[in-house]
Design a protein around this motif. Sequence first.
Motif, PDB file in Angstrom:
ATOM      1  N   PHE A   5     -18.551   5.594  -5.290  1.00 50.11           N
ATOM      2  CA  PHE A   5     -17.452   4.881  -4.764  1.00 50.11           C
ATOM      3  C   PHE A   5     -16.205   5.132  -5.232  1.00 50.11           C
ATOM      4  O   PHE A   5     -15.623   5.708  -6.128  1.00 50.11           O
ATOM      5  CB  PHE A   5     -17.609   3.223  -5.458  1.00 50.11           C
ATOM      6  CG  PHE A   5     -17.005   2.239  -4.559  1.00 50.11           C
ATOM      7  CD1 PHE A   5     -17.571   1.823  -3.487  1.00 50.11           C
ATOM      8  CD2 PHE A   5     -15.771   1.792  -4.926  1.00 50.11           C
ATOM      9  CE1 PHE A   5     -16.958   0.736  -2.734  1.00 50.11           C
ATOM     10  CE2 PHE A   5     -14.987   0.832  -4.026  1.00 50.11           C
ATOM     11  CZ  PHE A   5     -15.623   0.233  -3.087  1.00 50.11           C
ATOM     12  N   GLU A   6     -15.288   5.573  -3.907  1.00 47.01           N
ATOM     13  CA  GLU A   6     -13.945   6.342  -4.023  1.00 47.01           C
ATOM     14  C   GLU A   6     -13.095   5.169  -4.492  1.00 47.01           C
ATOM     15  O   GLU A   6     -12.907   3.989  -3.958  1.00 47.01           O
ATOM     16  CB  GLU A   6     -13.352   6.491  -2.492  1.00 47.01           C
ATOM     17  CG  GLU A   6     -12.182   7.181  -2.547  1.00 47.01           C
ATOM     18  CD  GLU A   6     -11.545   7.498  -1.240  1.00 47.01           C
ATOM     19  OE1 GLU A   6     -10.490   8.027  -0.981  1.00 47.01           O
ATOM     20  OE2 GLU A   6     -12.443   7.081  -0.399  1.00 47.01           O
ATOM     21  N   ILE A  31     -23.313  -2.122  -4.698  1.00 47.11           N
ATOM     22  CA  ILE A  31     -23.509  -0.775  -5.378  1.00 47.11           C
ATOM     23  C   ILE A  31     -23.557  -1.169  -6.782  1.00 47.11           C
ATOM     24  O   ILE A  31     -24.536  -0.744  -7.547  1.00 47.11           O
ATOM     25  CB  ILE A  31     -22.266   0.042  -4.945  1.00 47.11           C
ATOM     26  CG1 ILE A  31     -22.649   0.661  -3.707  1.00 47.11           C
ATOM     27  CG2 ILE A  31     -22.588   1.432  -5.987  1.00 47.11           C
ATOM     28  CD1 ILE A  31     -21.130   1.287  -3.218  1.00 47.11           C
ATOM     29  N   LEU A  32     -22.667  -2.117  -7.379  1.00 53.39           N
ATOM     30  CA  LEU A  32     -22.620  -2.432  -8.712  1.00 53.39           C
ATOM     31  C   LEU A  32     -23.894  -3.031  -9.105  1.00 53.39           C
ATOM     32  O   LEU A  32     -24.631  -2.990 -10.153  1.00 53.39           O
ATOM     33  CB  LEU A  32     -21.466  -3.409  -8.996  1.00 53.39           C
ATOM     34  CG  LEU A  32     -21.266  -3.722 -10.261  1.00 53.39           C
ATOM     35  CD1 LEU A  32     -20.993  -2.498 -11.190  1.00 53.39           C
ATOM     36  CD2 LEU A  32     -20.085  -4.498 -10.642  1.00 53.39           C
ATOM     37  N   GLY A  33     -24.411  -4.009  -8.132  1.00 50.86           N
ATOM     38  CA  GLY A  33     -25.862  -4.790  -8.461  1.00 50.86           C
ATOM     39  C   GLY A  33     -26.957  -3.558  -8.690  1.00 50.86           C
ATOM     40  O   GLY A  33     -27.660  -3.846  -9.482  1.00 50.86           O
ATOM     41  N   SER A  44     -22.429   1.628 -19.013  1.00 49.98           N
ATOM     42  CA  SER A  44     -22.018   3.123 -18.677  1.00 49.98           C
ATOM     43  C   SER A  44     -20.762   3.529 -17.990  1.00 49.98           C
ATOM     44  O   SER A  44     -20.070   2.454 -17.597  1.00 49.98           O
ATOM     45  CB  SER A  44     -23.160   3.681 -17.676  1.00 49.98           C
ATOM     46  OG  SER A  44     -22.824   3.179 -16.420  1.00 49.98           O
ATOM     47  N   LYS A  45     -20.091   4.519 -18.072  1.00 52.95           N
ATOM     48  CA  LYS A  45     -19.009   4.841 -17.558  1.00 52.95           C
ATOM     49  C   LYS A  45     -18.639   4.317 -16.082  1.00 52.95           C
ATOM     50  O   LYS A  45     -17.597   3.896 -15.821  1.00 52.95           O
ATOM     51  CB  LYS A  45     -18.373   6.198 -17.999  1.00 52.95           C
ATOM     52  CG  LYS A  45     -18.018   6.581 -19.363  1.00 52.95           C
ATOM     53  CD  LYS A  45     -17.505   7.759 -19.549  1.00 52.95           C
ATOM     54  CE  LYS A  45     -17.184   7.958 -20.961  1.00 52.95           C
ATOM     55  NZ  LYS A  45     -16.543   9.452 -21.009  1.00 52.95           N
ATOM     56  N   GLN A  46     -19.847   4.714 -15.450  1.00 51.77           N
ATOM     57  CA  GLN A  46     -19.600   4.631 -13.970  1.00 51.77           C
ATOM     58  C   GLN A  46     -19.737   2.852 -13.581  1.00 51.77           C
ATOM     59  O   GLN A  46     -18.935   2.657 -12.936  1.00 51.77           O
ATOM     60  CB  GLN A  46     -21.017   5.172 -13.235  1.00 51.77           C
ATOM     61  CG  GLN A  46     -20.977   6.683 -13.147  1.00 51.77           C
ATOM     62  CD  GLN A  46     -22.114   7.200 -12.368  1.00 51.77           C
ATOM     63  OE1 GLN A  46     -23.290   6.749 -12.497  1.00 51.77           O
ATOM     64  NE2 GLN A  46     -22.078   8.094 -11.703  1.00 51.77           N
TER      65      GLN A  46
END
Length: 78
Positions: A5-6, A31-33, A44-46
């Motif tokens: 994700f930009e 995306i987060l889900g 996590s960092k991401q």
Amino acid sequence: MAKRFEKLDRDALATMPDRQLFSRISSAKRILGSMRENSRDKGSKQIVSLETELCYMMREAEIRDLRKQTHREYLKNL
């Protein structure tokens, strides 16, 4: 692995059209889900990075909603 994700700077968020902002918010939530579902490390960092980006986008959406409400009130009182 979820897609990347930009990140955008505040100026880009502030000038982005509403439709694009709300589309990015929906994508980030999706995306987060997926990332949370598939990751053992919930911190996590991401994930933290995407949560932070989502907060910035949601805050921008909130600011816009408040601005619209204030403008409606202003026009009503003219």
